[in-house]
Motif scaffolding. Structure first.
Motif, PDB file in Angstrom:
ATOM      1  N   VAL A  87       0.815  -1.214   0.000  1.00 52.75           N
ATOM      2  CA  VAL A  87       0.000   0.000   0.000  1.00 52.75           C
ATOM      3  C   VAL A  87       0.849   1.265   0.000  1.00 52.75           C
ATOM      4  CG1 VAL A  87      -1.644   1.353   1.391  1.00 52.75           C
ATOM      5  CG2 VAL A  87      -2.016  -1.094   1.050  1.00 52.75           C
ATOM      6  N   THR A  88       2.012   1.209   0.659  1.00 50.71           N
ATOM      7  CA  THR A  88       2.824   2.431   0.838  1.00 50.71           C
ATOM      8  C   THR A  88       3.981   2.515  -0.153  1.00 50.71           C
ATOM      9  OG1 THR A  88       4.206   1.364   2.532  1.00 50.71           O
ATOM     10  CG2 THR A  88       2.234   2.515   3.292  1.00 50.71           C
ATOM     11  N   LYS A  89       3.798   1.994  -1.343  1.00 54.96           N
ATOM     12  CA  LYS A  89       4.857   2.040  -2.350  1.00 54.96           C
ATOM     13  C   LYS A  89       5.304   3.462  -2.666  1.00 54.96           C
ATOM     14  CE  LYS A  89       4.045  -2.238  -4.928  1.00 54.96           C
ATOM     15  NZ  LYS A  89       3.592  -2.816  -6.218  1.00 54.96           N
ATOM     16  N   ASN A  90       4.350   4.412  -2.604  1.00 57.78           N
ATOM     17  CA  ASN A  90       4.668   5.800  -2.972  1.00 57.78           C
ATOM     18  C   ASN A  90       5.298   6.596  -1.829  1.00 57.78           C
ATOM     19  OD1 ASN A  90       3.610   5.387  -5.546  1.00 57.78           O
ATOM     20  ND2 ASN A  90       1.532   5.940  -4.871  1.00 57.78           N
ATOM     21  N   ASN A  91       5.383   5.975  -0.647  1.00 55.76           N
ATOM     22  CA  ASN A  91       6.027   6.613   0.517  1.00 55.76           C
ATOM     23  C   ASN A  91       5.391   7.948   0.890  1.00 55.76           C
ATOM     24  OD1 ASN A  91       7.784   4.474   0.312  1.00 55.76           O
ATOM     25  ND2 ASN A  91       9.410   5.641  -0.680  1.00 55.76           N
ATOM     26  N   ASP A  92       4.058   8.096   0.683  1.00 56.25           N
ATOM     27  CA  ASP A  92       3.424   9.375   1.001  1.00 56.25           C
ATOM     28  C   ASP A  92       2.348   9.202   2.068  1.00 56.25           C
ATOM     29  OD1 ASP A  92       1.440   8.089  -0.348  1.00 56.25           O
ATOM     30  OD2 ASP A  92       1.237   9.555  -1.967  1.00 56.25           O
ATOM     31  N   VAL A  93       1.868  10.326   2.583  1.00 50.96           N
ATOM     32  CA  VAL A  93       0.912  10.314   3.680  1.00 50.96           C
ATOM     33  C   VAL A  93      -0.423   9.705   3.267  1.00 50.96           C
ATOM     34  CG1 VAL A  93      -0.015  12.636   3.255  1.00 50.96           C
ATOM     35  CG2 VAL A  93      -0.021  11.706   5.586  1.00 50.96           C
ATOM     36  N   ASN A  94      -0.818   9.859   2.007  1.00 58.06           N
ATOM     37  CA  ASN A  94      -2.087   9.289   1.545  1.00 58.06           C
ATOM     38  C   ASN A  94      -2.075   7.769   1.589  1.00 58.06           C
ATOM     39  OD1 ASN A  94      -3.296  11.795   0.997  1.00 58.06           O
ATOM     40  ND2 ASN A  94      -2.291  11.910  -1.013  1.00 58.06           N
ATOM     41  N   SER A  95      -0.945   7.171   1.256  1.00 58.63           N
ATOM     42  CA  SER A  95      -0.817   5.719   1.319  1.00 58.63           C
ATOM     43  C   SER A  95      -0.919   5.226   2.763  1.00 58.63           C
ATOM     44  CB  SER A  95       0.518   5.282   0.713  1.00 58.63           C
ATOM     45  OG  SER A  95       0.638   5.688  -0.628  1.00 58.63           O
ATOM     46  N   VAL A 147      -3.537   2.594   5.596  1.00 58.30           N
ATOM     47  CA  VAL A 147      -3.063   1.686   6.641  1.00 58.30           C
ATOM     48  C   VAL A 147      -3.734   2.014   7.974  1.00 58.30           C
ATOM     49  CG1 VAL A 147      -1.042   0.953   7.981  1.00 58.30           C
ATOM     50  CG2 VAL A 147      -0.833   1.320   5.509  1.00 58.30           C
ATOM     51  N   PHE A 148      -3.800   3.295   8.329  1.00 54.35           N
ATOM     52  CA  PHE A 148      -4.371   3.703   9.609  1.00 54.35           C
ATOM     53  C   PHE A 148      -5.882   3.484   9.658  1.00 54.35           C
ATOM     54  CE2 PHE A 148      -0.529   6.624   9.940  1.00 54.35           C
ATOM     55  CZ  PHE A 148       0.119   5.798  10.855  1.00 54.35           C
TER      56      PHE A 148
END
Length: 505
Positions: A443-451, A455-456
């Motif tokens: 999910v966090t491949k883009n390393n950004d807050v939206n990704s 998760v949260f």
């Protein structure tokens, strides 16, 4: 009117007792267990050559040597030099390496629960934890040899670590009187939070300043600590109070009388097929514990394996800061663990609440509080990094209530089978370890807050669903299927205990 048990409790307090020594050695052991599990979460950040990985992701040519590069960060921290390691592992590869620990971890839960029903929990735990510590010391060699070797070693480490909780809970079923149970088991389990809290900053410092090239020192130090603990365990711990050569007759009699009717030594010779499998499988209180285990483990393993990555990618803390700020939530959990254990002891000894209501109260605190906080956390960016750390600390600190809630509940409902039950529920929970780690990586491949927001949100839904399920089906009462093979007098004693508990409800 003072009951016999209350009189014995006052006569043989925890201070200077052998059961307190068991709790303290268990605390150090749990600390070691989570140090072994957590060290790679920090180590993998400084083991990886992020420059090479970024170039590969962009389909660029990867040169033979990579220099440190400057990365843009939030204005609050300014720009910093990102230190690269020597291993070119993609984010997907790192997620797999972090997650495969749980492949091994889930395999040994149920077998360990069966083994400790028949054999010595002390020596089973000693053997597997010694092997686990040795496997940690070989991590630098494995990492530099091949990804396959590294994966195999982490699976072995997981296999060995999976024996811990079934063994320690079986040990506590012989050592923890009901009046002291929350405090003793809570103290032992608090080692996992302290282990995380100490491992994160120490690993961060060793990454930058350690011997043997930096990151290898994380694993050499952790492995050596584990070996020293095994020696301590072998000389100071015994399976039962009766086996202990220096315990006072008074304390031994107090423990044995307090547990009268709950434990039956004849069950050591019971065939595995004769265990109450059907009753366990249809027990609502058992499934309430299992669901909490699954829900908590998904979120717990998400934070254990991913907090350092979140601190680096979203909040933009550098490597030395990362270890300390990642440790803050676990320091809070360690403090919370002790505070909630003391609170439970007070509520139970003063008969303010029944055991069932205490367990449900602790689970509501431990699931609903972080469930709300992670929603707020989802909207915070690196400009609010310190607020994010504070909220994460409060949320994870609240989850420590679960360790005197559902996670001690096995000993309440079936002390005779506590190790087996924990093996069953922890196996179900361990399945989530690999999938949660892989989910975060995907999910966090883009390393950004939206990704990370996704998760949260998933974490929040899981927390709330678990709290509701346990509130409906959880119980602190000794179950009828857990009192087989006891004599009539013991059954009569247990029947009276159940009536007293029902009256308290």
């Amino acid at each position: 009117m003072i009951t016999m048990k209350e009189e014995l409790t006052e006569k043989y307090p925890l201070c200077n007792s052998k059961r307190l020594i068991v709790a303290l050695i268990g605390f150090i052991g749990t600390l070691n267990l989570y140090s072994i599990r957590m060290n790679l979460s920090v180590g993998i950040l400084c083991m990886t050559n992020h420059t090479a990985v970024d170039l590969m992701d962009n389909h660029s040519f990867v040169p033979k040597n990579f220099s440190n590069v400057t990365k843009t960060s939030c204005a609050l921290l300014g720009e910093e030099k990102a230190k690269d390691g020597d291993l070119v592992w993609s984010k997907q590869t790192r997620s797999i390496i972090l997650g495969v620990f749980f492949w091994g971890y889930l395999v040994t839960q149920i077998p360990a629960g069966m083994l400790v029903q028949r054999f010595s929990p002390k020596w089973i735990l000693f053997g597997f934890m010694m092997l686990s510590s040795l496997s940690v010391m070989f991590t630098p060699l494995a990492a530099r040899t091949s990804v396959g070797f590294m994966i195999a070693l982490r699976v072995i480490c997981g296999l060995c670590s999976g024996v811990w909780f079934p063994s320690i809970y079986q040990l506590w079923s012989r050592w923890a009187p009901p009046q002291d149970r929350s405090l003793l088991v809570g103290l032992t389990n608090s080692g996992l939070h302290v282990g995380n809290a100490l491992t994160l900053p120490i690993a961060g410092l060793l990454c930058e300043y350690g011997f043997a090239g930096g990151w290898p020192s994380i694993f050499y130090t952790s492995g050596l600590f584990g070996i020293l603990w095994c020696i301590l365990w072998a000389f100071l711990i015994y399976d039962t109070p009766s086996d202990h050569p220096t315990i006072s007759d008074g304390e031994k009699n107090y423990i044995e009388k307090s547990l009268c009717g709950e434990i039956n030594d004849s069950n050591k010779n019971v065939n595995i097929c004769d265990l109450p499998w059907r009753a366990i499988a249809t027990s609502k209180p058992f499934w309430a514990i299992a669901v909490i285990n699954i829900m908590f483990d998904w979120n717990g393993y998400t934070f254990i394996t991913s907090t350092p990555t979140y601190m680096k990618e979203v909040l933009k803390f550098n490597m030395s800061q990362n270890g300390f700020v990642s440790a803050a939530p676990y320091i809070g959990m360690g403090i919370g663990q002790i505070c909630f254990a003391i609170l439970c002891d007070i509520l139970q000894k003063r008969k303010i609440l029944s055991v069932t209501r205490i367990r449900k109260l602790m689970n509501c605190l431990g699931m609903l509080t972080p469930g709300l906080i992670v929603v707020i956390l989802a909207y915070l960016k690196c400009e609010s990094r310190y607020l994010a750390v504070v909220l994460l600390t409060i949320g994870l600190s609240a989850t420590s209530a679960l360790f005197v809630g559902a996670f001690v509940n096995h000993v309440d409902i079936a002390p005779q089978y506590a190790g087996l039950l924990f093996g069953l529920t922890n196996t179900l929970g361990a399945f989530t370890g690999f999938f949660s780690s892989y989910f975060v990586g995907a999910v966090t491949k883009n390393n950004d807050v939206n990704s990370w927001r996704i998760v949260f949100f998933v974490c929040s839904i899981i927390y709330v669903a678990g709290a509701i399920f346990y509130l409906i089906f959880g119980s602190g009462k000794l179950q009828s299927w857990a009192i087989q093979n006891t004599n009539d007098s013991n059954n009569f004693s247990l029947l009276n205990k159940d009536k007293e508990k029902e009256a308290e409800c």
